[in-house]
Scaffold this active site. Sequence first.
Site, PDB file in Angstrom:
ATOM      1  N   LEU A 176      -4.778 -10.067  17.487  1.00 45.70           N
ATOM      2  CA  LEU A 176      -5.395  -9.587  19.590  1.00 45.70           C
ATOM      3  C   LEU A 176      -6.691 -10.700  19.292  1.00 45.70           C
ATOM      4  CD1 LEU A 176      -4.390  -7.607  21.346  1.00 45.70           C
ATOM      5  CD2 LEU A 176      -6.695  -5.839  20.349  1.00 45.70           C
ATOM      6  N   HIS A 213       1.091  -1.308  -0.230  1.00 49.46           N
ATOM      7  CA  HIS A 213      -0.024   0.462  -0.272  1.00 49.46           C
ATOM      8  C   HIS A 213       0.795   1.470  -0.086  1.00 49.46           C
ATOM      9  CE1 HIS A 213      -3.820  -1.959   1.613  1.00 49.46           C
ATOM     10  NE2 HIS A 213      -3.685  -2.935   0.337  1.00 49.46           N
TER      11      HIS A 213
HETATM   12  P1  NAD Z   1      -7.318  -2.452  10.500  1.00 51.03           P
HETATM   13  O1  NAD Z   1      -6.964  -1.601  11.419  1.00 51.03           O
HETATM   14  O2  NAD Z   1      -8.419  -3.269   9.196  1.00 51.03           O
HETATM   15  O3  NAD Z   1      -7.003  -4.288  11.167  1.00 51.03           O
HETATM   16  C1  NAD Z   1      -5.975  -4.110  11.920  1.00 51.03           C
HETATM   17  C2  NAD Z   1      -6.458  -5.235  13.326  1.00 51.03           C
HETATM   18  O4  NAD Z   1      -5.173  -5.433  14.194  1.00 51.03           O
HETATM   19  C3  NAD Z   1      -7.463  -5.965  13.937  1.00 51.03           C
HETATM   20  O5  NAD Z   1      -8.327  -6.949  13.656  1.00 51.03           O
HETATM   21  C4  NAD Z   1      -7.033  -5.843  15.240  1.00 51.03           C
HETATM   22  O6  NAD Z   1      -7.672  -6.953  16.020  1.00 51.03           O
HETATM   23  C5  NAD Z   1      -5.996  -6.371  14.941  1.00 51.03           C
HETATM   24  N1  NAD Z   1      -4.962  -5.634  16.361  1.00 51.03           N
HETATM   25  C6  NAD Z   1      -5.407  -4.574  16.751  1.00 51.03           C
HETATM   26  N2  NAD Z   1      -3.848  -4.638  17.917  1.00 51.03           N
HETATM   27  C7  NAD Z   1      -3.204  -5.387  17.508  1.00 51.03           C
HETATM   28  C8  NAD Z   1      -2.421  -5.528  18.567  1.00 51.03           C
HETATM   29  N3  NAD Z   1      -1.922  -5.111  19.797  1.00 51.03           N
HETATM   30  N4  NAD Z   1      -1.933  -7.352  18.309  1.00 51.03           N
HETATM   31  C9  NAD Z   1      -2.146  -7.411  17.005  1.00 51.03           C
HETATM   32  N5  NAD Z   1      -3.362  -7.758  16.790  1.00 51.03           N
HETATM   33  C10 NAD Z   1      -4.349  -5.904  17.200  1.00 51.03           C
HETATM   34  O7  NAD Z   1      -6.104  -3.262   9.205  1.00 51.03           O
HETATM   35  P2  NAD Z   1      -5.709  -3.311   8.301  1.00 51.03           P
HETATM   36  O8  NAD Z   1      -5.807  -4.962   8.008  1.00 51.03           O
HETATM   37  O9  NAD Z   1      -4.207  -3.717   8.734  1.00 51.03           O
HETATM   38  O10 NAD Z   1      -6.418  -2.297   6.902  1.00 51.03           O
HETATM   39  C11 NAD Z   1      -6.122  -1.236   7.083  1.00 51.03           C
HETATM   40  C12 NAD Z   1      -5.632  -0.504   6.128  1.00 51.03           C
HETATM   41  O11 NAD Z   1      -5.547   0.951   6.866  1.00 51.03           O
HETATM   42  C13 NAD Z   1      -4.840  -1.180   5.274  1.00 51.03           C
HETATM   43  O12 NAD Z   1      -4.625  -0.960   3.625  1.00 51.03           O
HETATM   44  C14 NAD Z   1      -3.404   0.347   5.993  1.00 51.03           C
HETATM   45  O13 NAD Z   1      -2.836   1.000   4.976  1.00 51.03           O
HETATM   46  C15 NAD Z   1      -3.893   1.454   6.432  1.00 51.03           C
HETATM   47  N6  NAD Z   1      -3.274   1.785   7.610  1.00 51.03           N
HETATM   48  C16 NAD Z   1      -1.772   1.634   8.133  1.00 51.03           C
HETATM   49  C17 NAD Z   1      -1.239   1.951   9.113  1.00 51.03           C
HETATM   50  C18 NAD Z   1       0.118   1.849   9.730  1.00 51.03           C
HETATM   51  O14 NAD Z   1       0.586   1.887   8.316  1.00 51.03           O
HETATM   52  N7  NAD Z   1       0.121   1.581  10.781  1.00 51.03           N
HETATM   53  C19 NAD Z   1      -2.851   2.017  10.585  1.00 51.03           C
HETATM   54  C20 NAD Z   1      -3.739   2.557   9.941  1.00 51.03           C
HETATM   55  C21 NAD Z   1      -4.229   1.884   8.740  1.00 51.03           C
END
Ligand code: NAD
Length: 245
Positions: free
Chosen positions: A212, A119
């Site tokens: 999680l 992404h």
């Molecule tokens: P999502 O937010 O849809 O899902 C996050 C997942 O992580 C959930 O299933 C949740 O249960 C799990 N989670 C939360 N805290 C956790 C922990 N401490 N340990 C383990 N698991 C944990 O995210 P996604 O599936 O990556 O899709 C979202 C889209 O948003 C992606 O395409 C991404 O590009 C973008 N995004 C990126 C960032 C980043 O770069 N850090 C942050 C937010 C969103």
Amino acid sequence: MIRGSTGPHDRGRVVTEIVILTGAGISAESGLGTFRDLGGVWTQVRLEEVATPEAFAANPARVQDFYNARRAQAASASPNPAHEALARLQKAFGDRMMLVTQNVDDLHERAGARAVHMHGSLFSALCNACGARDTWTCDITNESSCRNCGRKALRPDVVWFGEMPYHMDQIGEALQSARLFAAIGTSGVVYPAAGFVAEAEAAGAHTIEINLEDTGHPAFRECLTGPATETVPKWVDGLLAEGAR
Ligand code: NAD
Ligand code: ZN
């Protein structure tokens, strides 16, 4: 299961045995909000206002501001033990492991790993005029000039909804040869990444979800639940011990 110091070679090329997909959850404990966290940044804005090409065309300053804030937030965050564990795993397996991330932060890299950013990245700018990409660590504004063509046409080099994710051929090929596929901290609802588990399964890989909570995704053969900073280092240590036996 996956052992030996020199992996199988396909006409001189190292074959990928492990594919790991990470999502926002792996960076949550570094302080970067996930997509759907209650109170997280993404719940305070409407996706259509910031993460689509149409949004950028309608209000580029608003979109630039949003990503400038995300870039600054990511830059002030630090990699956590889950990022560090995956970097250790990659050091041990080299090119036999592919780390694919949906994240646009650079925490895998700062932990010492190489990740395939499907992404895109907050730390890259893409020129809408000439198509050049450039490492970018400060704000991008509508006044920022492309260092290649000089035009003021830069946007964040992130893949918006409705755009084609990057490196799909390379990832598809790796999924065909993988013997192990793990999805870490991803909700499994954003395609095409959500379809990787089915591709890996069809190619004969063992599949594991690390999250999680149990997402209820039926495609995985194994599920580890708990915070990534606890589950991932333990899982990696197990794999490394298995490889050393
Ligand atoms: P999502 O937010 O849809 O899902 C996050 C997942 O992580 C959930 O299933 C949740 O249960 C799990 N989670 C939360 N805290 C956790 C922990 N401490 N340990 C383990 N698991 C944990 O995210 P996604 O599936 O990556 O899709 C979202 C889209 O948003 C992606 O395409 C991404 O590009 C973008 N995004 C990126 C960032 C980043 O770069 N850090 C942050 C937010 C969103
Ligand atoms: Zn340009």
